[in-house]
Motif scaffolding. Structure first.
Motif, PDB file in Angstrom:
ATOM      1  N   ALA A 240      12.428 -29.679 -60.592  1.00 29.57           N
ATOM      2  CA  ALA A 240      11.335 -29.012 -59.887  1.00 29.57           C
ATOM      3  C   ALA A 240      11.587 -27.514 -59.822  1.00 29.57           C
ATOM      4  CB  ALA A 240      11.181 -29.579 -58.483  1.00 29.57           C
ATOM      5  N   THR A 241      10.615 -26.752 -60.307  1.00 32.04           N
ATOM      6  CA  THR A 241      10.694 -25.294 -60.295  1.00 32.04           C
ATOM      7  C   THR A 241       9.534 -24.752 -59.482  1.00 32.04           C
ATOM      8  OG1 THR A 241      11.654 -25.320 -62.490  1.00 32.04           O
ATOM      9  CG2 THR A 241      10.760 -23.230 -61.745  1.00 32.04           C
ATOM     10  N   GLY A 242       9.834 -23.964 -58.466  1.00 28.02           N
ATOM     11  CA  GLY A 242       8.774 -23.395 -57.645  1.00 28.02           C
ATOM     12  C   GLY A 242       9.343 -22.815 -56.364  1.00 28.02           C
ATOM     13  N   SER A 243       8.512 -22.800 -55.344  1.00 27.59           N
ATOM     14  CA  SER A 243       8.915 -22.160 -54.089  1.00 27.59           C
ATOM     15  C   SER A 243       9.915 -23.023 -53.319  1.00 27.59           C
ATOM     16  CB  SER A 243       7.668 -21.938 -53.232  1.00 27.59           C
ATOM     17  OG  SER A 243       7.091 -23.203 -52.954  1.00 27.59           O
ATOM     18  N   ILE A 244      10.572 -22.406 -52.370  1.00 25.31           N
ATOM     19  CA  ILE A 244      11.561 -23.139 -51.567  1.00 25.31           C
ATOM     20  C   ILE A 244      10.891 -24.255 -50.752  1.00 25.31           C
ATOM     21  CG2 ILE A 244      13.183 -22.874 -49.618  1.00 25.31           C
ATOM     22  CD1 ILE A 244      13.923 -20.123 -51.013  1.00 25.31           C
ATOM     23  N   LEU A 262      16.829 -31.630 -59.738  1.00 22.26           N
ATOM     24  CA  LEU A 262      17.355 -30.391 -60.316  1.00 22.26           C
ATOM     25  C   LEU A 262      16.392 -29.308 -59.826  1.00 22.26           C
ATOM     26  CD1 LEU A 262      18.081 -29.955 -64.137  1.00 22.26           C
ATOM     27  CD2 LEU A 262      17.729 -28.127 -62.522  1.00 22.26           C
ATOM     28  N   LEU A 263      16.880 -28.470 -58.929  1.00 20.99           N
ATOM     29  CA  LEU A 263      15.974 -27.552 -58.234  1.00 20.99           C
ATOM     30  C   LEU A 263      16.163 -26.111 -58.705  1.00 20.99           C
ATOM     31  CD1 LEU A 263      16.363 -28.986 -54.627  1.00 20.99           C
ATOM     32  CD2 LEU A 263      14.554 -29.466 -56.283  1.00 20.99           C
ATOM     33  N   GLU A 264      15.044 -25.474 -59.048  1.00 23.68           N
ATOM     34  CA  GLU A 264      15.030 -24.052 -59.453  1.00 23.68           C
ATOM     35  C   GLU A 264      14.010 -23.374 -58.560  1.00 23.68           C
ATOM     36  OE1 GLU A 264      16.873 -22.502 -61.484  1.00 23.68           O
ATOM     37  OE2 GLU A 264      17.733 -24.035 -62.780  1.00 23.68           O
ATOM     38  N   LEU A 265      14.456 -22.833 -57.442  1.00 16.67           N
ATOM     39  CA  LEU A 265      13.515 -22.383 -56.413  1.00 16.67           C
ATOM     40  C   LEU A 265      13.530 -20.859 -56.269  1.00 16.67           C
ATOM     41  CD1 LEU A 265      14.324 -25.299 -53.961  1.00 16.67           C
ATOM     42  CD2 LEU A 265      12.686 -25.248 -55.848  1.00 16.67           C
ATOM     43  N   GLY A 266      12.941 -20.398 -55.198  1.00 19.18           N
ATOM     44  CA  GLY A 266      12.703 -18.973 -55.027  1.00 19.18           C
ATOM     45  C   GLY A 266      13.976 -18.128 -54.982  1.00 19.18           C
ATOM     46  N   GLY A 267      13.800 -16.863 -55.307  1.00 20.76           N
ATOM     47  CA  GLY A 267      14.911 -15.917 -55.254  1.00 20.76           C
ATOM     48  C   GLY A 267      14.569 -14.750 -54.340  1.00 20.76           C
ATOM     49  N   ASN A 268      15.579 -13.980 -53.998  1.00 20.46           N
ATOM     50  CA  ASN A 268      15.375 -12.756 -53.206  1.00 20.46           C
ATOM     51  C   ASN A 268      16.425 -11.783 -53.719  1.00 20.46           C
ATOM     52  OD1 ASN A 268      14.748 -10.857 -51.349  1.00 20.46           O
ATOM     53  ND2 ASN A 268      15.245 -12.092 -49.547  1.00 20.46           N
ATOM     54  N   GLU A 471      19.402 -21.584 -50.883  1.00 17.39           N
ATOM     55  CA  GLU A 471      18.065 -22.193 -50.885  1.00 17.39           C
ATOM     56  C   GLU A 471      17.378 -22.115 -52.251  1.00 17.39           C
ATOM     57  OE1 GLU A 471      15.661 -20.878 -47.601  1.00 17.39           O
ATOM     58  OE2 GLU A 471      17.000 -21.786 -46.133  1.00 17.39           O
ATOM     59  N   THR A 472      17.976 -21.438 -53.200  1.00 12.63           N
ATOM     60  CA  THR A 472      17.427 -21.480 -54.562  1.00 12.63           C
ATOM     61  C   THR A 472      17.625 -22.871 -55.160  1.00 12.63           C
ATOM     62  OG1 THR A 472      17.723 -19.106 -54.806  1.00 12.63           O
ATOM     63  CG2 THR A 472      17.508 -20.338 -56.851  1.00 12.63           C
ATOM     64  N   GLY A 473      18.500 -23.661 -54.584  1.00 10.65           N
ATOM     65  CA  GLY A 473      18.521 -25.090 -54.892  1.00 10.65           C
ATOM     66  C   GLY A 473      19.712 -25.617 -55.657  1.00 10.65           C
ATOM     67  N   GLY A 474      20.527 -24.722 -56.267  1.00 10.35           N
ATOM     68  CA  GLY A 474      21.769 -25.176 -56.898  1.00 10.35           C
ATOM     69  C   GLY A 474      21.613 -25.731 -58.307  1.00 10.35           C
TER      70      GLY A 474
END
Ligand code: NAD
Length: 511
Positions: A240-244, A262-268, A471-474
């Protein structure tokens, strides 16, 4: 004019299918939505969305396909990906034009996105001959201990609007060589790109005799479709790729059934600019990373942490660059900053700027542009906001071109500011001092998944593993050994002797 037929579309006047299982495209039985170009807000097509029942059919077809696909030797699976790459190379320009139309990227970036698909194909083809496991020394005589990596099963991929082709391609090309069929739920904001990808993949599949078309399917829908995938027991992996918030919702559903996410989430993403930095390079890197894709990359530079001694002059020089940015219709020659994806995104940007103002931020730019740009699109001046690192707003990812500038005195302080956010995707330092650079790369430095020196935070190559911490998901996708997430690791112990020695010296039923 776009040659849509080359991408499998007969006419965009007709509603487009929201379900494509293998080679069979079907109308979704769900809601009909309009697909809107962010360039001018015009409706370019409509889509009949998939229902959860249709998602289940796609997963069932992928499960059937898996039974055969897992037995096809990996290098032959690689041959499919090689043929997909041929299709993508032939259709590179037209697919990039569709990305521009549907996601609003400037042609350079849209072409770069298609190139990412080509690059990951090349990587995956090589990988198809390198899915190797270890042989490990056994403690027992006449025993062999080894690992194999075997296909995992059908994979559900949920993707974001901002990379409507590449994020799926990173997952799918690797998944396919690993022996996993893919069921893709693209963003409902960019469904045409997904249909075009499915068309190209099916063209490649049709050139081979032994590939079940259902190794690739697309189901277009909203949250209900994503959640149906996330909860489906026949999908051992959900990428899943998207927002936190999306990642949290998907991961919770997948965890309920003890599946893998498999998480690809928001960045800062942050960059430290040290006193020794080459400012010429730094300014170009900052500009590309902060305003490229109109601030809508997961790796967009959002926080600049600048040494006190150079902060005033750096901000002044950046403002000068920002003043001269060509902003507007991405199809116009020379434009570097296109539109935001939609009006909700524009409103979130204005709300974040207002909050920043209330929290003491000094704002440059950020206003909406209405003259000299296509009506109906949301065009903005990218913003630079000088602000305290203690302001709450700097903790948030606003998916728009807002660059918060903070100041520091010591490198330790800069790294503390840098790491003091919940996200952990990409980071960078500009310095000519190797001790500072190495410290930033060390365990005491940046806590992100991507840590760069003297380049910006965005624009990763496919050869490395891509992803972030906290929180980007690892999750990690794309190159290096990210493929392991798409496979099942099997440990084998083989006894080729005539006795039955037990591990750890345990004695049991032996006289
Ligand atoms: P989004 O979270 O709104 O949507 C992403 C996808 O998730 C869409 O397909 C959407 O329909 C689906 N979705 C949303 N809520 C869901 C739910 N509760 N259950 C199941 N599915 C759900 O994100 P977006 O606006 O499309 O993209 C922008 C975000 O994506 C940003 O936060 C950006 O940083 C992030 N992103 C991260 C990466 C990365 O690799 N880390 C890459 C691209 C984008």
């Amino acid at each position: 004019m776009l040659d849509l037929q080359a991408l499998g579309f007969n006419s965009l006047q007709q509603p487009q299918p929201g379900v494509w299982i293998g080679k069979s495209a079907e109308m979704g039985l769900g809601e009909k939505i309009e697909v809107v170009s962010p360039i001018d807000g015009s409706a370019i097509a409509s889509i009949q969305l998939a229902t959860p029942a249709q998602v289940n059919q796609a997963v069932e077809a992928a499960s059937q396909a898996f039974r055969h696909w897992r037995t096809v030797p990996a290098p032959q699976r690689g041959e499919l990906v090689r043929r997909i790459a041929e299709q993508v190379r032939q259709h590179k320009i037209i697919l990039a034009e569709l990305i521009t139309l549907e996601a609003g990227k400037i042609p350079q970036e849209a072409l770069g996105e298609v190139q990412e698909w080509i690059d990951i194909c090349d990587f995956a083809v090589g990988l198809s001959r390198q899915l190797y496991g270890l042989t490990i020394a056994s403690e027992r005589p006449d025993h062999r201990l080894m690992e194999q990596w075997l296909p995992l099963g059908p994979v559900g991929a949920i993707t974001a609007f901002n990379f409507p082709v590449a994020v799926w391609a990173w997952n799918a090309m690797i998944g396919l060589v690993c022996g996993d069929p893919m069921v893709w739920k693209p963003s409902e904001k960019t469904p045409l790109c997904a249909l075009a990808c499915q068309h190209l993949v099916q063209r490649a599949i049709a050139t081979l005799p032994d590939v079940p078309p259902e190794v690739c399917s697309v189901v277009i829908g909203k949250v209900d479709v994503g959640q149906t995938l996330a909860s489906h027991p026949s999908l051992p992996l959900i990428s899943a790729t998207g927002s936190i918030p999306m990642g949290r919702a998907v991961a919770t559903t997948v965890a309920q059934r003890l599946g893998r996410s498999l998480l690809e989430l928001g960045g800062n993403n942050g960059m430290i600019v040290a006193p020794s930095a080459n400012l010429e390079l730094a300014i170009r890197a900052i500009a590309f990373a902060a305003v490229g894709t109109c601030g809508q990359r997961c790796t967009t530079l959002r926080r600049l942490i600048v040494h006190n001694s150079i902060a005033d002059s750096l901000v002044e020089r950046l403002q000068k660059v920002y003043r001269s940015l060509p902003i507007g219709d991405p199809n116009q020659d020379g434009v570097l900053v296109g539109p935001l994806i939609d009006s909700a995104s524009g409103e979130k940007m204005q709300a974040a700027l207002e909050t920043a103002r209330q929290q003491g931020g000094k704002i440059f730019g950020g206003d909406r542009i209405t003259e000299g740009v296509p009506k109906g699109g949301v065009y903005v001046h990218p913003a630079i906001v000088e602000i305290s690192p203690d302001a709450a707003i700097v903790q948030e990812e606003t998916f728009a071109p807002i660059l918060y500038v903070m100041r520091y005195e010591t490198l330790e302080e800069a790294i503390a500011i840098h790491n003091n956010v919940p996200q952990g995707l990409s980071s960078a330092i500009f310095t000519e001092n190797f001790r500072e650079a190495e410290y930033f790369l060390s365990p005491a430095g940046s806590d992100c998944g991507i840590v760069n020196v003297n380049i910006g935070t965005s624009g990763a190559e496919i050869g490395g593993a891509f992803g972030g911490e906290k929180e980007t998901g690892g999750g990690r996708e794309s190159g290096s050994d990210s493929w392991k997430a798409y496979m099942r690791r099997v440990t084998n112990t083989i006894n080729y002797g005539t006795a039955l020695p037990l591990a750890q010296g345990i004695r049991f039923l032996d006289n």
